[in-house]
Design a protein around this motif. Structure first.
Motif, mmCIF file in Angstrom:
data_model
loop_
_atom_site.group_PDB
_atom_site.id
_atom_site.type_symbol
_atom_site.label_atom_id
_atom_site.label_comp_id
_atom_site.label_asym_id
_atom_site.label_seq_id
_atom_site.Cartn_x
_atom_site.Cartn_y
_atom_site.Cartn_z
ATOM 1 N N LEU A 188 8.038 -56.610 -24.428
ATOM 2 C CA LEU A 188 7.592 -55.499 -24.594
ATOM 3 C C LEU A 188 6.119 -55.736 -23.939
ATOM 4 C CD1 LEU A 188 7.037 -52.311 -25.386
ATOM 5 C CD2 LEU A 188 6.040 -53.098 -27.480
ATOM 6 N N CYS A 189 5.968 -54.950 -22.611
ATOM 7 C CA CYS A 189 4.589 -55.039 -22.039
ATOM 8 C C CYS A 189 3.771 -53.783 -22.008
ATOM 9 C CB CYS A 189 5.049 -55.163 -20.384
ATOM 10 S SG CYS A 189 5.911 -56.649 -20.065
ATOM 11 N N VAL A 190 2.634 -54.118 -22.879
ATOM 12 C CA VAL A 190 1.812 -52.985 -23.386
ATOM 13 C C VAL A 190 0.659 -52.835 -22.354
ATOM 14 C CG1 VAL A 190 0.447 -51.797 -25.165
ATOM 15 C CG2 VAL A 190 2.332 -53.616 -25.606
ATOM 16 N N ALA A 191 0.813 -51.758 -21.452
ATOM 17 C CA ALA A 191 0.018 -51.584 -20.347
ATOM 18 C C ALA A 191 -1.215 -50.988 -21.227
ATOM 19 C CB ALA A 191 0.683 -50.545 -19.385
ATOM 20 N N ALA A 192 -2.510 -51.268 -20.588
ATOM 21 C CA ALA A 192 -3.866 -50.684 -21.097
ATOM 22 C C ALA A 192 -3.640 -48.950 -20.789
ATOM 23 C CB ALA A 192 -5.039 -51.239 -20.287
ATOM 24 N N LEU A 193 -4.368 -48.273 -21.813
ATOM 25 C CA LEU A 193 -4.525 -46.863 -21.466
ATOM 26 C C LEU A 193 -5.927 -46.720 -21.266
ATOM 27 C CD1 LEU A 193 -3.749 -43.989 -21.457
ATOM 28 C CD2 LEU A 193 -3.510 -44.049 -23.879
ATOM 29 N N VAL A 210 8.205 -51.328 -20.719
ATOM 30 C CA VAL A 210 6.900 -51.102 -20.164
ATOM 31 C C VAL A 210 6.537 -49.695 -21.196
ATOM 32 C CG1 VAL A 210 5.416 -50.646 -18.389
ATOM 33 C CG2 VAL A 210 7.005 -52.333 -18.363
ATOM 34 N N THR A 211 5.226 -49.824 -21.440
ATOM 35 C CA THR A 211 4.700 -48.586 -22.246
ATOM 36 C C THR A 211 4.203 -47.704 -20.813
ATOM 37 O OG1 THR A 211 2.684 -49.805 -22.410
ATOM 38 C CG2 THR A 211 4.090 -49.470 -24.336
ATOM 39 N N ASP A 212 4.754 -46.375 -20.622
ATOM 40 C CA ASP A 212 4.237 -45.903 -19.460
ATOM 41 C C ASP A 212 3.398 -44.647 -19.912
ATOM 42 O OD1 ASP A 212 4.060 -44.815 -16.857
ATOM 43 O OD2 ASP A 212 5.991 -44.075 -16.862
ATOM 44 N N PHE A 221 3.456 -58.194 -24.952
ATOM 45 C CA PHE A 221 2.571 -58.949 -23.882
ATOM 46 C C PHE A 221 1.642 -57.648 -23.753
ATOM 47 C CE2 PHE A 221 1.851 -59.662 -18.905
ATOM 48 C CZ PHE A 221 0.759 -59.930 -19.222
ATOM 49 N N ALA A 222 0.300 -57.919 -24.061
ATOM 50 C CA ALA A 222 -0.657 -56.645 -24.132
ATOM 51 C C ALA A 222 -1.967 -57.231 -23.110
ATOM 52 C CB ALA A 222 -1.018 -56.517 -25.629
ATOM 53 N N ILE A 223 -2.032 -56.222 -22.367
ATOM 54 C CA ILE A 223 -3.272 -56.408 -21.161
ATOM 55 C C ILE A 223 -4.388 -55.536 -21.538
ATOM 56 C CG2 ILE A 223 -3.642 -56.267 -18.772
ATOM 57 C CD1 ILE A 223 -0.781 -56.366 -18.142
ATOM 58 N N ASN A 258 7.850 -56.601 -41.958
ATOM 59 C CA ASN A 258 8.482 -55.789 -41.038
ATOM 60 C C ASN A 258 9.430 -56.784 -39.995
ATOM 61 O OD1 ASN A 258 9.869 -54.207 -38.795
ATOM 62 N ND2 ASN A 258 8.410 -52.784 -39.139
ATOM 63 N N ILE A 259 10.613 -56.949 -40.160
ATOM 64 C CA ILE A 259 11.513 -57.922 -39.512
ATOM 65 C C ILE A 259 11.464 -57.605 -37.902
ATOM 66 C CG2 ILE A 259 13.083 -57.988 -41.664
ATOM 67 C CD1 ILE A 259 15.179 -56.163 -39.723
ATOM 68 N N CYS A 260 10.915 -56.610 -37.534
ATOM 69 C CA CYS A 260 10.719 -56.404 -35.899
ATOM 70 C C CYS A 260 9.373 -56.649 -35.745
ATOM 71 C CB CYS A 260 11.180 -54.903 -35.752
ATOM 72 S SG CYS A 260 12.788 -54.532 -36.120
ATOM 73 N N ARG A 261 8.565 -57.374 -36.304
ATOM 74 C CA ARG A 261 7.368 -57.697 -35.870
ATOM 75 C C ARG A 261 7.558 -58.736 -34.809
ATOM 76 N NH1 ARG A 261 8.426 -60.253 -40.831
ATOM 77 N NH2 ARG A 261 8.225 -62.429 -41.008
ATOM 78 N N PRO A 262 6.630 -58.966 -33.804
ATOM 79 C CA PRO A 262 6.889 -59.884 -32.640
ATOM 80 C C PRO A 262 6.993 -61.185 -33.091
ATOM 81 C CG PRO A 262 4.772 -59.054 -32.584
ATOM 82 C CD PRO A 262 5.370 -58.297 -33.946
ATOM 83 N N LYS A 263 7.872 -61.926 -32.245
ATOM 84 C CA LYS A 263 8.009 -63.552 -32.365
ATOM 85 C C LYS A 263 6.752 -63.908 -31.815
ATOM 86 C CE LYS A 263 10.549 -65.129 -34.141
ATOM 87 N NZ LYS A 263 10.211 -65.787 -35.753
ATOM 88 N N THR A 264 6.463 -63.657 -30.671
ATOM 89 C CA THR A 264 5.047 -63.891 -29.887
ATOM 90 C C THR A 264 4.262 -62.776 -29.577
ATOM 91 O OG1 THR A 264 6.186 -63.967 -27.774
ATOM 92 C CG2 THR A 264 6.355 -65.843 -28.894
ATOM 93 N N LEU A 265 2.990 -62.657 -29.486
ATOM 94 C CA LEU A 265 1.966 -61.906 -29.170
ATOM 95 C C LEU A 265 1.004 -62.661 -28.353
ATOM 96 C CD1 LEU A 265 0.636 -59.261 -29.316
ATOM 97 C CD2 LEU A 265 -0.674 -59.991 -31.299
#
Length: 413
Positions: free
Chosen positions: A105-110, A133-135, A172-174, A193-200
């Motif tokens: 999950l690529c989290v683009a800056a807002l 990608v968060t659009d 991956f957060a920018i 939450n079992i869906c928490r990220p494995k890596t951040l």
């Protein structure tokens, strides 16, 4: 009123811009006798430079070209998998990708620009990952009946997106996105939450701006929330779908960004003029590609902008232990099994060295083996996530970190 006046001003320039573009098309046409002469290129440089100052820059598309692996070409598909009032979750998948490929999950800056500003950043992951990608949407085009959108709304979106990806996902957060991404990870860790990220992975994010303050953060700290609301918040004009919505206009944010490096931007535009005159097509095209994206901006919902400024910059709530989500305090100590990688640029004039790394110190219950920090030499804020050094040095480190912990997760499942 100021937004409306600016919008009217921009509309009034449309006929002039159309005229300049028409003349530009004439003098650059192959049938024009002077088109390929130095004089013709000089006229082209004058007209195009003028046009680019007057024009409105629309949002660009991702439009990824096929991925090349061992000489073979693999087309990349783009689909909208979740549609929210203020954001679409996009899924990019190259043909032939293994079904068990890691989901990123690529989290683009807002923060004023569209997610496409980082499309070259995300491109590096297409060969080996399911890329999401968060659009973020332009708030001026979101109807009032869609409701408000604040910092907690942003965080809730990220949690929902991770839950959509399922267990063993990676985030991956920018830049600005790093703080709500860490907030979401903390909340999910606390809830088991079992869906928490494995890596951040957090890149050039303002986790704690009290660390190594620079001119940018010092200036921000001089601003009060009341002044921000009076000066920066405007109402969307009637001709847009979001008419009446209070927003922080992207044009104001763009002006702030450019003012920090005005000499550099002026030098680049002068060089662009010279490149056209001298026929340096490749360099001129690079300038066009960059500024077509850089000048395309979006408006942010007023609540999101003001809450982000208050929580991250003015009050530094996350490092102080004051951050709240859904009425509960966010504590970074709740993270015990999310592998965290922080990255910073040596010459970043917006996010100083140590401000992103602070996340590793806040997560004091996280084992040392799940923490890593990297500083890329010779790059600033933009260079940490774009350009040759990003492709050759930074991206490989992110992929190595993800692959290492994804493989370990697979062994324990």
């Amino acid at each position: 009123m100021q937004y409306q006046l600016f919008d009217l001003y921009r509309q009034s320039l449309a006929p002039l811009n159309a005229t300049v573009d028409l003349v530009h098309d004439i003098v650059t046409n192959d049938r024009y006798p002077l088109a390929k002469t130095r004089y013709g290129r000089l006229r082209k440089a004058v007209l195009e430079s003028t046009s680019r100052l007057l024009k409105h820059y629309p949002k660009q598309g991702f439009e990824y070209e096929p991925v090349t692996i061992d000489g073979e070409y693999y087309p990349v598909s783009e689909t909208v998998v979740l549609e929210k009032p203020f954001c679409n979750l996009l899924h990019f998948r190259r043909e032939g990708l293994p079904e068990d490929a890691p989901k990123l999950l690529c989290v683009a800056a807002l923060s004023g620009h569209h997610a496409t500003l980082a499309k070259e950043t995300f491109r590096e992951f297409l060969p080996d990952y399911e890329v999401y990608v968060t659009d973020w949407k332009d708030a001026r085009d979101v109807p009032l009946d869609a409701g408000k959108f604040g910092y907690e709304g942003y965080t809730s979106y990220l949690i929902e997106f991770m839950e959509h990806l399922g267990p063993n996902n990676h985030v991956f957060a920018i830049c600005q996105a790093a703080v709500p991404a860490l907030t979401a990870a903390c909340h999910m860790a606390k809830k088991d939450n079992i869906c928490r990220p494995k890596t951040l992975t957090m890149m050039a994010g303002p986790i704690d701006i009290r660390v190594n303050p620079n001119a940018f953060t010092k200036q921000v700290l001089k601003i009060s929330a009341n002044v921000l609301e009076r000066v920066a918040i405007h109402k969307v004009p009637r001709r847009y779908e979001g008419a009446g919505r209070l927003v922080y206009p992207g044009t104001i944010q763009l002006g702030g960004f450019m003012s920090m490096n005005m000499k550099s931007h002026m030098k680049k535009h002068v060089q662009f003029f010279k490149d056209i005159v001298h026929g340096n097509a490749d360099d001129a095209n690079k300038h066009r590609d960059f500024y077509d994206e850089y000048m395309a901006v979006l408006d942010m919902d007023a609540d999101f902008y003001l809450e982000t400024m208050d929580r991250i910059f003015l009050d530094q709530q996350l490092p102080k232990g004051l951050m709240q989500h859904q009425g509960e305090t966010i504590n970074c100590s709740d993270i015990t099994d999310i592998a965290i990688l922080t990255l910073e640029g040596e010459n970043d004039d917006m996010i100083s060295l140590g401000q992103t790394e602070a996340a590793l110190h806040l997560c004091d219950n996280l084992p040392k083996k799940l923490k890593k920090h990297y500083v890329q030499e010779g790059v600033g804020h933009y260079g940490i996530f774009n350009g040759s050094k990003y492709r050759k040095s930074v991206a490989p480190k992110i992929k190595s970190w993800i692959n290492k912990h994804h493989a370990q997760a697979a062994l324990t499942d």
